[in-house]
Design an enzyme around this catalytic site. Structure first.
Site, PDB file in Angstrom:
ATOM      1  N   ASP A 402       0.864  -1.187   0.000  1.00  0.00           N
ATOM      2  CA  ASP A 402       0.000   0.000   0.000  1.00  0.00           C
ATOM      3  C   ASP A 402       0.894   1.228   0.000  1.00  0.00           C
ATOM      4  O   ASP A 402       2.022   1.184   0.518  1.00  0.00           O
ATOM      5  CB  ASP A 402      -0.918   0.005   1.233  1.00  0.00           C
ATOM      6  CG  ASP A 402      -2.118   0.926   1.021  1.00  0.00           C
ATOM      7  OD1 ASP A 402      -3.251   0.411   0.938  1.00  0.00           O
ATOM      8  OD2 ASP A 402      -1.926   2.161   0.927  1.00  0.00           O
ATOM      9  N   SER A 460     -11.002  -3.860  -8.701  1.00  0.00           N
ATOM     10  CA  SER A 460     -10.915  -2.470  -8.220  1.00  0.00           C
ATOM     11  C   SER A 460     -11.464  -1.503  -9.256  1.00  0.00           C
ATOM     12  O   SER A 460     -12.653  -1.192  -9.251  1.00  0.00           O
ATOM     13  CB  SER A 460      -9.483  -2.131  -7.830  1.00  0.00           C
ATOM     14  OG  SER A 460      -8.601  -2.192  -8.946  1.00  0.00           O
ATOM     15  N   GLU A 490     -16.753   0.130 -19.967  1.00  0.00           N
ATOM     16  CA  GLU A 490     -17.850  -0.775 -19.619  1.00  0.00           C
ATOM     17  C   GLU A 490     -19.102  -0.344 -20.364  1.00  0.00           C
ATOM     18  O   GLU A 490     -19.330   0.860 -20.530  1.00  0.00           O
ATOM     19  CB  GLU A 490     -18.086  -0.740 -18.102  1.00  0.00           C
ATOM     20  CG  GLU A 490     -16.886  -1.285 -17.334  1.00  0.00           C
ATOM     21  CD  GLU A 490     -17.078  -1.294 -15.816  1.00  0.00           C
ATOM     22  OE1 GLU A 490     -18.136  -0.871 -15.335  1.00  0.00           O
ATOM     23  OE2 GLU A 490     -16.130  -1.733 -15.132  1.00  0.00           O
ATOM     24  N   HIS A 513     -18.915  -6.115 -13.479  1.00  0.00           N
ATOM     25  CA  HIS A 513     -18.828  -5.112 -12.398  1.00  0.00           C
ATOM     26  C   HIS A 513     -19.879  -5.369 -11.308  1.00  0.00           C
ATOM     27  O   HIS A 513     -20.657  -4.486 -10.948  1.00  0.00           O
ATOM     28  CB  HIS A 513     -18.987  -3.691 -12.971  1.00  0.00           C
ATOM     29  CG  HIS A 513     -18.381  -2.650 -12.074  1.00  0.00           C
ATOM     30  ND1 HIS A 513     -17.832  -1.480 -12.550  1.00  0.00           N
ATOM     31  CD2 HIS A 513     -18.208  -2.601 -10.734  1.00  0.00           C
ATOM     32  CE1 HIS A 513     -17.372  -0.760 -11.543  1.00  0.00           C
ATOM     33  NE2 HIS A 513     -17.588  -1.430 -10.420  1.00  0.00           N
ATOM     34  N   ILE A 514     -19.844  -6.593 -10.794  1.00  0.00           N
ATOM     35  CA  ILE A 514     -20.851  -6.989  -9.799  1.00  0.00           C
ATOM     36  C   ILE A 514     -20.227  -7.248  -8.435  1.00  0.00           C
ATOM     37  O   ILE A 514     -20.892  -7.757  -7.538  1.00  0.00           O
ATOM     38  CB  ILE A 514     -21.587  -8.279 -10.243  1.00  0.00           C
ATOM     39  CG1 ILE A 514     -20.568  -9.348 -10.666  1.00  0.00           C
ATOM     40  CG2 ILE A 514     -22.561  -7.986 -11.366  1.00  0.00           C
ATOM     41  CD1 ILE A 514     -21.086 -10.748 -10.620  1.00  0.00           C
ATOM     42  N   GLY A 516     -19.602  -5.524  -5.905  1.00  0.00           N
ATOM     43  CA  GLY A 516     -20.319  -4.984  -4.739  1.00  0.00           C
ATOM     44  C   GLY A 516     -21.819  -5.131  -4.857  1.00  0.00           C
ATOM     45  O   GLY A 516     -22.563  -4.605  -4.029  1.00  0.00           O
TER      46      GLY A 516
HETATM   47  N1  LIG Z   1     -15.984  -4.339  -8.233  1.00  0.00           N
HETATM   48  C1  LIG Z   1     -16.839  -3.630  -7.568  1.00  0.00           C
HETATM   49  O1  LIG Z   1     -18.050  -3.731  -7.737  1.00  0.00           O
HETATM   50  C2  LIG Z   1     -16.331  -2.685  -6.520  1.00  0.00           C
HETATM   51  C3  LIG Z   1     -17.105  -2.417  -5.407  1.00  0.00           C
HETATM   52  C4  LIG Z   1     -16.594  -1.574  -4.416  1.00  0.00           C
HETATM   53  C5  LIG Z   1     -15.348  -0.999  -4.579  1.00  0.00           C
HETATM   54  N2  LIG Z   1     -14.621  -1.229  -5.697  1.00  0.00           N
HETATM   55  C6  LIG Z   1     -13.299  -0.644  -5.891  1.00  0.00           C
HETATM   56  O2  LIG Z   1     -12.382  -1.299  -5.035  1.00  0.00           O
HETATM   57  C7  LIG Z   1     -11.279  -0.443  -4.764  1.00  0.00           C
HETATM   58  C8  LIG Z   1     -10.928  -0.465  -3.295  1.00  0.00           C
HETATM   59  O3  LIG Z   1     -11.999  -0.002  -2.513  1.00  0.00           O
HETATM   60  P1  LIG Z   1     -11.800   0.304  -0.954  1.00  0.00           P
HETATM   61  O4  LIG Z   1     -13.128   0.613  -0.394  1.00  0.00           O
HETATM   62  O5  LIG Z   1     -10.991  -0.761  -0.341  1.00  0.00           O
HETATM   63  O6  LIG Z   1     -10.931   1.632  -1.060  1.00  0.00           O
HETATM   64  P2  LIG Z   1      -9.974   2.256   0.051  1.00  0.00           P
HETATM   65  O7  LIG Z   1      -9.826   3.680  -0.323  1.00  0.00           O
HETATM   66  O8  LIG Z   1     -10.434   1.891   1.404  1.00  0.00           O
HETATM   67  O9  LIG Z   1      -8.571   1.516  -0.196  1.00  0.00           O
HETATM   68  C9  LIG Z   1      -7.744   1.762  -1.279  1.00  0.00           C
HETATM   69  C10 LIG Z   1      -6.332   1.541  -0.798  1.00  0.00           C
HETATM   70  O10 LIG Z   1      -5.485   1.524  -1.940  1.00  0.00           O
HETATM   71  C11 LIG Z   1      -4.260   2.208  -1.590  1.00  0.00           C
HETATM   72  N3  LIG Z   1      -3.625   2.593  -2.832  1.00  0.00           N
HETATM   73  C12 LIG Z   1      -4.030   3.518  -3.742  1.00  0.00           C
HETATM   74  N4  LIG Z   1      -3.200   3.528  -4.783  1.00  0.00           N
HETATM   75  C13 LIG Z   1      -2.266   2.594  -4.550  1.00  0.00           C
HETATM   76  C14 LIG Z   1      -1.140   2.148  -5.267  1.00  0.00           C
HETATM   77  N5  LIG Z   1      -0.845   2.646  -6.455  1.00  0.00           N
HETATM   78  N6  LIG Z   1      -0.385   1.186  -4.702  1.00  0.00           N
HETATM   79  C15 LIG Z   1      -0.681   0.658  -3.506  1.00  0.00           C
HETATM   80  N7  LIG Z   1      -1.739   1.047  -2.773  1.00  0.00           N
HETATM   81  C16 LIG Z   1      -2.521   2.004  -3.301  1.00  0.00           C
HETATM   82  C17 LIG Z   1      -4.740   3.342  -0.731  1.00  0.00           C
HETATM   83  O11 LIG Z   1      -3.700   3.879   0.036  1.00  0.00           O
HETATM   84  C18 LIG Z   1      -5.791   2.640   0.100  1.00  0.00           C
HETATM   85  O12 LIG Z   1      -5.259   2.056   1.253  1.00  0.00           O
HETATM   86  C19 LIG Z   1     -11.706   0.927  -5.263  1.00  0.00           C
HETATM   87  O13 LIG Z   1     -11.081   1.178  -6.496  1.00  0.00           O
HETATM   88  C20 LIG Z   1     -13.189   0.792  -5.474  1.00  0.00           C
HETATM   89  O14 LIG Z   1     -13.659   1.651  -6.492  1.00  0.00           O
HETATM   90  C21 LIG Z   1     -15.083  -2.092  -6.661  1.00  0.00           C
END
Ligand SMILES: NC(=O)c1ccc[n+]([C@@H]2O[C@H](COP(=O)([O-])OP(=O)(O)OC[C@H]3O[C@@H](n4cnc5c(N)ncnc54)[C@H](O)[C@@H]3O)[C@@H](O)[C@H]2O)c1
Length: 630
Positions: A402, A460, A490, A513-514, A516
């Site tokens: 991270d 992500s 998408e 993209h499901i 969540g």
């Molecule tokens: N697939 C889905 O349906 C879905 C649903 C919810 C969230 N997401 C995505 O999941 C991801 C994570 O969500 P979250 O709630 O855990 O977010 P969060 O903000 O809690 O965590 C993200 C983490 O990534 C770290 N980070 C950012 N850039 C980085 C890099 N280049 N290298 C290393 N670490 C890095 C940040 O410091 C942070 O700790 C987001 O992109 C969110 O959009 C996807």
């Protein structure tokens, strides 16, 4: 000062949210063959009497005659009547207790049922005027005491006219017999109370309508439980926001309107006037134009995770707080990541597809257990760290990378660098946030740095992975498989086609993209966003607000709370402090939080001040929004 008023309350469908006779009918008719028909006839007679179509005493006698009613039934209802206090009455119980000597209950219902509810509200029994039931020797109800004026038409006015009630007399009720009190000249004002039922004929005969106790107290210039009656606060929820949110907001007394779809900009502009709180999901764009048309808007709830669809700056510039529901779908994403990892390790998707084509291919080749494998989590935020816990519980070794300092959970270990993580992990799962700098975080070089036959998961953001490079690595057999839930491009709707270089590759699981998207997550989002909105409306709490400074606040207790949102410009605080000093406000507590653009000041003050003094606070240059809570 004018003399304090006497408040005369009806009972059924006013102080309680039921009609006594209907509730007694339910008890007395339980299991009876003709129950439905008798119940319908009782309801019809109640409505006819309330609307003034059938003489009251006649309707009462006919309804009682229809029922095999006994003392047991009456006692059963009396025993639980306090559970049926009308919500706004229950939450304003303090008003009843403090003003018991100015309150009278008058009802065509029965004293035995009313007494326990009145006691709960602190109203003494000698201030209850109601019918007395008459029983035979076996405890069966035979009727009501005919000498009581309340057993006949015009009874309420007659029961009240001989009392010397102090000050102006204010009648509050839902029915025609209540309107008659005003018409007989016994009450000076009549409020049609419509929280439980709305009867147009009664509203037409009233001086005013009160949809709750709060509205009544507000209209009478009395401090109710709230500074502004909640039933007049309009909440507009679009895009099928989860019913749990609607229920919660309504239970707190707010007026909620729902629209099933999204609204386009013009349609939203046409609907937004007078709305205090707007709830949207991802499809409604809340633009600067929409915000300019929003004359009453205090807050926006994004019942989703992302807030790109809302012009956050324009909202902040108008003092409109925006809340979303981060973390509500965290667990859903994590569970899918776990499931996908197992499915990839065992080649489940390809084996299943082959079976559907009629091919039986039983083989252990290339199928591996999760246990003992190393999971490399890139992005150890909400999702990454939760995945860490579950993966470890399943026997994986966890390493993570991270950008910021994060607490390693369980036995997870921070990798010295992304490169080190890629070199060590059997499964790499991406959970970084969507910042632009994360575009192409995993490209050809990073894929080449992964262990041969490793697996890659991206749940992500689509732009984080170079999908052309990933497709090449998979085709070359460099990686053993991948699961991808998010894509650089998408389809906008389910009707649009999905194009990607990843289509058709072996051991690649593609999902739309499901990550969540679960029912639990939708419900959790509904709860979370509704609670944030309530915290802001009821306390001024901006914790988790995405566009105003975050301040966590307790309930307002014994004070008035002044909420002042302003532009973060020189001189505002000095002007505000001067205005408060000049107004002679006795300050009990104060909070201040600023961010680059906006400042938020919360001041709890002694209730004893001149309300006109508040005008000076609203007039301070740079003020975006001023609100009082008590
Ligand atoms: N697939 C889905 O349906 C879905 C649903 C919810 C969230 N997401 C995505 O999941 C991801 C994570 O969500 P979250 O709630 O855990 O977010 P969060 O903000 O809690 O965590 C993200 C983490 O990534 C770290 N980070 C950012 N850039 C980085 C890099 N280049 N290298 C290393 N670490 C890095 C940040 O410091 C942070 O700790 C987001 O992109 C969110 O959009 C996807």
């Amino acid at each position: 000062m004018s003399a304090p008023a006497t408040f005369v309350f009806d009972f059924d469908s006013t102080l309680v949210r039921l009609e006594t006779l209907e509730a007694l009918a339910d008890l007395a008719l339980a299991g009876a063959p003709q129950a439905e028909a008798i119940r319908a006839e009782i309801s019809r007679l109640t409505d006819a009497a309330m609307a003034g179509e059938v003489e009251f005493g006649e309707a009462l006698r006919r309804r009682l005659a229809l029922l095999p009613l006994t003392r047991d039934h009456v006692e059963a209802l009396a025993g639980r009547i306090v559970d049926d206090l009308t919500p706004s009455v229950a939450r304003n119980a303090a008003f009843f207790r403090a003003n018991a000597d100015r309150i009278v209950i008058v009802s065509g219902g029965f004293r035995e049922i009313i007494a326990p509810a009145a006691a709960r509200l602190g109203v003494p029994s000698d201030r209850i005027f109601a019918n007395e039931l008459v029983y035979d020797d076996e405890g069966r109800v035979t009727g009501v005491d005919a000498r009581n004026p309340l057993s006949a038409a015009g009874g309420k006015a007659r029961a009240l006219e001989h009392l010397s009630l102090a000050g102006p007399v204010i009648m509050i009720g839902d029915g025609w017999t209540d309107a008659e009190v005003r018409q007989a000249g016994v009450a000076d004002r009549f409020y049609a109370f419509t929280e439980v039922v709305r009867r147009p004929a009664v509203i037409a005969a009233a001086d005013a309508e009160a949809a709750s106790m709060d509205e009544l107290l507000h209209a009478e210039g009395l401090a109710g439980r709230w500074s502004y009656p909640r039933s007049r606060m309009r909440i507009l929820l679009l895009e099928n926001v989860h019913p749990a949110a609607v229920e919660r907001l309504e239970a707190e007394g707010y007026a909620v309107d729902t629209v099933s779809g999204a609204l386009d900009e013009d349609a939203l502009i046409a609907r937004i006037r007078g709305v205090h709180v707007l709830g949207v999901r991802s499809k409604t764009r809340v633009t600067a134009r929409v915000l300019a048309a929003a004359d009453r808007l205090l807050a926006i709830g994004a019942f989703c995770i992302g807030v790109n669809q809302i012009d956050l700056e324009a909202a902040a510039d108008r003092g409109v707080a925006v809340f979303n529901a981060p973390y509500s779908n965290t667990r859903s994403v994590v569970e899918l990541a776990v499931g996908l990892t197992i499915a990839l390790l065992r080649g489940v998707a390809d084996k299943s597809a082959a079976m559907h084509r009629g091919t039986w291919n039983k083989s252990a080749a290339g199928a591996r257990e999760l246990r003992g494998k190393t999971l490399g989590i890139v992005g150890y935020g909400a999702i990454g760290s939760q995945l860490s816990v579950l993966a470890e519980a399943l026997g994986m070794r966890v390493i993570f990378h991270d950008l910021t300092e994060r607490l390693a959970l369980g036995n997870a270990r921070r990798a010295p660098s992304l490169a080190a993580l890629l070199a060590e992990a059997d499964v790499v799962s991406l959970h970084v946030d969507g910042r632009a700098a994360n575009g192409g975080l995993i490209g050809a070089a990073e894929l080449a740095a992964m262990k041969p036959h490793a697996l890659l998961l991206n749940l992500s953001r689509g732009h984080v992975v170079d999908v052309e490079a990933l497709a090449a690595a998979l085709r070359a057999g460099r990686l053993a498989g991948a699961a991808v839930d998010v894509f650089p491009e998408e389809p906008a709707t389910n009707a649009d086609p999905f194009e990607s270089p990843l289509r058709g590759l072996p051991n690649v699981i593609l999902t739309p993209h499901i990550g969540g998207s679960t029912e639990e997550a939708q419900e959790a989002i509904g709860h979370f966003a509704a609670e944030r909105l309530l915290a802001y409306l009821n306390r001024g709490d901006t914790n988790f607000c995405v566009n105003l400074p975050n301040v966590q606040l307790s309930e307002v207790a014994g004070a008035h709370r002044l909420l002042h949102i302003h532009r973060n410009q020189p001189g505002v605080l000095a002007d505000l402090n001067r205005a408060m000093a000049e107004a002679g406000l006795n300050i009990l507590g104060q909070h201040l939080k600023t961010d680059e653009g906006t400042g938020y000041v919360i001041v709890d003050v002694d209730r004893d001040y001149d309300p006109a003094a508040l005008d000076a606070l609203k007039a301070v240059a740079g003020t975006l929004r001023f609100r009082t809570l008590y």
